[in-house]
Design an enzyme around this catalytic site. Structure first.
Site, PDB file in Angstrom:
ATOM      1  N   VAL A 271      -6.444 -22.154 -12.072  1.00 17.78           N
ATOM      2  CA  VAL A 271      -7.073 -22.235 -10.759  1.00 17.78           C
ATOM      3  C   VAL A 271      -8.580 -22.267 -10.974  1.00 17.78           C
ATOM      4  O   VAL A 271      -9.173 -21.304 -11.461  1.00 17.78           O
ATOM      5  CB  VAL A 271      -6.684 -21.030  -9.875  1.00 17.78           C
ATOM      6  CG1 VAL A 271      -7.375 -21.129  -8.515  1.00 17.78           C
ATOM      7  CG2 VAL A 271      -5.175 -20.968  -9.702  1.00 17.78           C
ATOM      8  N   CYS A 272      -9.168 -23.380 -10.626  1.00 16.69           N
ATOM      9  CA  CYS A 272     -10.598 -23.583 -10.850  1.00 16.69           C
ATOM     10  C   CYS A 272     -11.362 -23.151  -9.595  1.00 16.69           C
ATOM     11  O   CYS A 272     -11.341 -23.843  -8.577  1.00 16.69           O
ATOM     12  CB  CYS A 272     -10.871 -25.047 -11.179  1.00 16.69           C
ATOM     13  SG  CYS A 272     -12.540 -25.367 -11.763  1.00 16.69           S
ATOM     14  N   LEU A 273     -12.025 -21.996  -9.687  1.00 20.75           N
ATOM     15  CA  LEU A 273     -12.708 -21.435  -8.523  1.00 20.75           C
ATOM     16  C   LEU A 273     -13.878 -20.571  -9.000  1.00 20.75           C
ATOM     17  O   LEU A 273     -13.726 -19.754  -9.912  1.00 20.75           O
ATOM     18  CB  LEU A 273     -11.728 -20.600  -7.691  1.00 20.75           C
ATOM     19  CG  LEU A 273     -12.138 -20.252  -6.263  1.00 20.75           C
ATOM     20  CD1 LEU A 273     -12.204 -21.499  -5.396  1.00 20.75           C
ATOM     21  CD2 LEU A 273     -11.150 -19.249  -5.663  1.00 20.75           C
TER      22      LEU A 273
END
Length: 471
Positions: A271-273
């Site tokens: 999850v790219c955040l």
């Protein structure tokens, strides 16, 4: 033959002068006596020669006792205690005569079965031994639940499914085999604080389960927002609070099923955040140990990641949002994203993550009809994510068009959401979209039927189409 020496003086009725009928009766009695004794000898001879108890030898000089001769004379034959005629239905004790005791076969079988609990018996033995057979349950043959009962049960479980709850086991959690390490009281207090926030402030479209035995583990599912290519989908995330939490943000894994349906959600589960430290950020975008929470992470994923035009989530692509080329590409991306979202639905239906089985079944039972209607609507040329009109609205629109006459231009005017807008932008939807959606539609229709969704309309259309082909 056994030789009987009888004193005629003791049996006056056997002496001369007796009638022929008396002689025949005595002959019959003697024959019966010989037959009984012969059976006794055969039983004894058939026993093991090494077994002294109960064995017998032939004695030609055997003489009947006085009591036996009297019993024989009166027509009564006394048997040994060990012999029981096969036709006898049971044995009765004179001392218990008149008692209320009744033999309970099920209780007797249960007592016998208890003795075999710890034995490793070969397969099939239980089926052949009465006292090892399990008692019939409500789910056995003849007690199957009807489809309406199953559907009602699914509805009830979904209705009472809690948004936040604690569970004991998380064996299928992505981080189940990754120990959190040594933690302290401050870590525990902070986790409990996050739990309290989640329990009280979760949005209606997010559900969370945490573990009592593994406080570091959390699982969340969020429903895709309406007006996006993710609408009505279920998206699952596994999180782990590291030992350094809250100094470090939680680690989050997305159950992708091998599909990348968003620039921020990788096929590998990453999850790219910025909030999670998996992408660069500035100011409030980054994790703050004093203020950031798990609730903030979940809301950010739903609002910022699962949005109306996810194509522009890709870093640097936001600059194309204001030109026609960027908009065309964004619409194409939405087409692909919705297909992946449908596949994700199928994965969840066929193998629901642990502790969310009731939510998955109930959600798609309730939303199945709307999802199928959206699939049909998009296959007709409308934009993915656009609002699907209700059946009542469609009927009114059709009546209004027919009232103006079949030659009226309004009868063939395209809808605002139709592909004419896309064609105006120089985009022609590839034929593969409709082909792929037809396959997904059929699979979803079958799965939704199993869950009890209202699919009568779509099943009727399918049946109508298949009848000419069958003819």
């Amino acid at each position: 033959p056994l030789d009987f020496a009888m004193d005629a003086s003791e049996y006056p009725h056997m002496q001369g002068g007796a009638s022929s009928s008396s002689s025949s009766c005595r002959a019959a009695d003697a024959a019966a006596w010989d037959a009984v004794q012969q059976q006794k000898r055969q039983r004894c001879q058939g026993s093991s020669s090494g077994d002294k108890v109960g064995s017998c030898t032939e004695n030609n000089s055997f003489k009947a006792s006085e009591a036996e001769r009297q019993n024989f004379d009166s027509g009564e034959i006394e048997e040994e205690d060990y012999y029981i005629d096969d036709e006898d239905e049971g044995c009765y004790d004179d001392d218990n005569e008149g008692s209320d005791y009744e033999f309970d076969e099920s209780d007797f079988n249960q007592q016998l079965a208890d003795k075999f609990d710890d034995l490793d018996l070969p397969p099939g033995v239980e089926a052949s031994v009465p006292w090892l057979q399990k008692a019939a349950t409500d789910d056995g043959p003849g007690n199957f639940k009807s489809m309406s009962e199953i559907e009602d049960e699914i509805g009830k479980k979904y209705k009472f499914f809690k948004q936040f709850d604690t569970v004991e086991d998380f064996s299928d959690h992505h981080y189940a085999n990754k120990p959190v390490g040594k933690t302290g009281k401050e870590w525990t207090k902070r986790i409990q604080h996050d739990w309290k926030l989640l329990e009280n402030d979760l949005p209606a479209s997010i559900y969370v389960r945490v573990s009592e035995n593994r406080m570091d583990l959390l699982r969340a599912v969020m429903i895709g927002p309406q007006g996006t290519p993710y609408h009505d989908g279920l998206f699952f995330f596994d999180a782990q609070f590291p030992a350094s939490y809250p100094a470090s943000p939680p680690i989050v894994y997305y159950h992708s099923g091998g599909l990348r349906l968003n620039p921020n959600l990788y096929a590998c589960g990453k999850v790219c955040l910025s909030l999670l430290g998996t992408w660069e950020g500035h100011g409030c975008e980054k994790w703050n140990s004093a203020h950031s929470t798990m609730l903030q992470v979940l809301i950010s994923i739903q609002a910022l990641v699962l949005n109306e035009k996810p194509y522009f989530n890709e870093p640097g692509y936001e600059t194309y949002a204001n030109n026609a080329s960027g908009q065309r590409t964004a619409l194409e991306y939405n087409d692909t994203t919705f297909q992946y979202s449908c596949r994700t639905m199928l994965y969840s239906l066929r193998r629901a993550p642990q502790h969310f089985e009731d939510l998955v079944a109930g959600h798609f039972r309730e939303r199945g009809r709307a999802i199928l209607a959206a699939c049909k609507y998009y296959m007709e040329g409308n934009k993915v994510g656009s609002i699907v009109p209700d059946e009542d609205d469609e009927d009114k629109e059709l009546e209004s068009a027919n009232a103006e006459g079949s030659s009226s231009s309004s009868a063939v005017k395209p809808k605002n959401n139709q592909v004419d807008l896309r064609a105006g932008a120089g985009v022609v939807r590839p034929a593969s979209f409709k082909t792929n959606m037809e396959v997904l539609f059929e699979e979803l229709l079958m799965e939704f039927n199993v869950k009890g969704a209202d699919t009568k309309k779509f099943c009727a259309v399918k049946l109508k189409k298949s009848q000419p082909a069958a003819a």
